[in-house]
Design a protein around this motif. Structure first.
Motif, PDB file in Angstrom:
ATOM      1  N   ILE A  62       0.854  -1.184   0.000  1.00 52.90           N
ATOM      2  CA  ILE A  62       0.000   0.000   0.000  1.00 52.90           C
ATOM      3  C   ILE A  62       0.892   1.237   0.000  1.00 52.90           C
ATOM      4  N   ILE A  63       0.654   2.133  -0.989  1.00 49.62           N
ATOM      5  CA  ILE A  63       1.322   3.437  -1.005  1.00 49.62           C
ATOM      6  C   ILE A  63       0.265   4.470  -0.620  1.00 49.62           C
ATOM      7  N   TYR A 120      -4.835  -1.278  -7.943  1.00 50.68           N
ATOM      8  CA  TYR A 120      -6.131  -0.830  -7.429  1.00 50.68           C
ATOM      9  C   TYR A 120      -5.960   0.558  -6.847  1.00 50.68           C
ATOM     10  N   ARG A 121      -6.966   1.424  -7.066  1.00 49.02           N
ATOM     11  CA  ARG A 121      -6.936   2.771  -6.521  1.00 49.02           C
ATOM     12  C   ARG A 121      -7.925   2.880  -5.380  1.00 49.02           C
ATOM     13  N   ALA A 158      -9.719   3.546   2.459  1.00 52.68           N
ATOM     14  CA  ALA A 158     -10.272   2.707   1.382  1.00 52.68           C
ATOM     15  C   ALA A 158      -9.232   1.721   0.873  1.00 52.68           C
ATOM     16  N   ALA A 159      -7.968   2.129   0.820  1.00 54.35           N
ATOM     17  CA  ALA A 159      -6.895   1.212   0.398  1.00 54.35           C
ATOM     18  C   ALA A 159      -6.759   0.061   1.384  1.00 54.35           C
ATOM     19  N   ALA A 160      -6.815   0.357   2.688  1.00 53.40           N
ATOM     20  CA  ALA A 160      -6.714  -0.694   3.701  1.00 53.40           C
ATOM     21  C   ALA A 160      -7.908  -1.635   3.632  1.00 53.40           C
ATOM     22  N   ILE A 161      -9.083  -1.084   3.332  1.00 53.99           N
ATOM     23  CA  ILE A 161     -10.280  -1.927   3.202  1.00 53.99           C
ATOM     24  C   ILE A 161     -10.127  -2.897   2.033  1.00 53.99           C
TER      25      ILE A 161
END
Length: 443
Positions: free
Chosen positions: A199-200, A248-249, A255-258
């Motif tokens: 994750i960035i 994925y964006r 939202a990225a962690a989800i």
């Protein structure tokens, strides 16, 4: 009522009509500083646009406000595309804003769009290159500022949703000159560590604040990563080149962690639902099988099971009789054929058989004479050999007065083999006796 006098609303309507019909005022480009910013619950944005000498009211309706790609706030210097009209209720004229962007970074927007088109034409955004995000990650790498609100959001979300996964944080600079180089180097290193997901992330900001995530070097580094990459840069309205090239964006770090983790509670709920469905299905299946078994049990053949095989018994008896009949006929036919062949063979070959018998008798006679002659020859030969063997036998020698001397049961032919007091055995023709050597003479 004196018709020479206008109402306030009529005057405002007249002025509004005049302004709305002025083409020069329907599409103007204006710049200034934001002040008195207010966000309505309807998502409309109300503010004052000012410079050093004047100010004007402005409104940006929700349909246009949702398209903003930066978080507008008081004090921002902006470039605006708008129209001018009159708000009839108050009689004030104001700007109706269609587009807005931060002043001073218009060139960045152009650069952003040019790079976006270039990478898109090369296929870096194509869906076919997107890697699937693992559903149940064991290890997640997070590249973000440490400490930061974005990191806290990610850690809180992961712990709440899927606490069994391991999160490793790799601190990176998220803004500043050449920060993207450090981000790209860190990403290359992390890609070799066999994480399930990367994750960035960083929080929101202006286009200028987020510009490191629009650099070509970082975009190509993300594209060549072997590990699935989720971009969680900025707020929902912020789009960066990293968003398009990542697998994925996420609209936000949360939202990225989800996306990176399954919801353990939802999994438990789904598991319970599946369990309930399975139990219900099994009960339904058992009930159907039970009803089917009852129907089978009530079938008339099971009340009289002998009916299942009586027809087969009759058919078997018929086949047995048919087989016996065919076998008997076949045997009789073969027996007749055999007797016929036997008669033919007997009648045609009797002479040949008699000749064979005569030849056998003759050969038997010759064999008998040959055997007798051989027998007499070998009998004479054996007698000769026996007489010759007897002549050489030591027993014959003993009959002529000789004796055989044994020492320790071994025949001895030399006096040198003895010494005084040796015990010997002497074999004569009619017996043997023992003796002891008293004196030895060497001939």
């Amino acid at each position: 009522m004196d018709k020479r006098y206008l109402t306030v609303s009529a005057l405002n309507r007249y002025i509004k009509t005049k302004i709305d019909n002025d083409i020069q005022l329907q599409n103007i480009l204006i710049k200034g500083e934001i002040s008195n910013l207010k966000r309505h619950s309807s998502q409309h944005i109300y503010f004052t646009l000012k410079d050093d000498q004047a100010r004007i009211s402005a409104v940006m309706f929700a349909s246009h406000a949702r398209k903003l790609n930066f978080d507008v706030k008081d004090g921002d210097k902006v470039l605006i595309e708008a129209s001018v009209s009159v708000y009839m209720v108050t009689g004030t004229y104001q700007l109706y804003v269609n587009k807005m962007e931060p002043d001073g970074i218009g060139n960045l927007f152009l650069k952003y769009e040019q790079l976006k088109k270039k990478l898109s034409d090369e296929g870096l955004f194509d869906q076919k290159y997107k890697k699937e995000i693992p559903k149940y990650p064991g290890k997640i790498a997070v590249l973000t500022a440490y400490p930061s609100a974005a990191l806290m959001d990610i850690m809180r979300t992961v712990k709440m949703r899927f606490p069994v996964t391991r999160v490793v944080v790799f601190p990176i600079p998220v803004q500043g000159k050449d920060a993207y180089i450090k981000i790209a180097d860190t990403l290359k290193f992390v890609d070799t560590l066999k994480f399930n997901t990367i994750i960035i992330a960083r929080g929101g900001g202006s286009l200028e604040d987020l510009w490191n995530f629009n650099e070509e070097l970082l975009a190509r580094t993300i594209f060549h990563c072997q590990t699935p990459v989720i971009s969680g840069v900025g707020h929902e309205i912020d789009f960066t080149i990293c968003d398009f090239v990542s697998d994925y964006r996420g609209a936000t770090p949360t939202a990225a962690a989800i996306k990176a983790t399954p919801d353990l509670q939802e999994m438990m709920i789904q598991l319970n639902q599946q369990q309930s469905l399975l139990v219900g299905h099994m009960k339904h299946l058992l009930e159907n099988n039970r009803n089917a078994l009852k129907q089978i049990q009530s079938f008339y053949l099971f009340r009289s099971p002998e009916k299942l095989y009586t027809d087969y018994l009759q058919q078997l008896s018929f086949l047995q009789e048919k087989l016996q009949h065919n076998f008997t006929n076949s045997m009789q036919k073969k027996r007749s054929e055999f007797q016929n062949y036997q008669y033919i063979l007997s009648s045609k070959n009797q002479l040949f058989i008699n000749q064979l018998y005569n030849k056998i008798d003759h050969q038997t006679f010759l064999l008998d004479n040959s055997f007798k002659n051989k027998y007499r020859y070998y009998q004479d030969r054996i007698s000769y050999l026996i007489s010759k063997l007897n002549a050489l036998s030591p027993l014959k020698t003993l009959e002529r007065g000789y004796a055989i001397v044994y020492k320790d049961k071994i025949p001895v032919s030399s006096v040198k083999a003895f010494k005084e007091n040796d015990e010997i055995t002497v074999q004569m023709k009619d017996g043997s006796f023992s003796a002891i050597i008293k004196e030895q003479n060497n001939g």
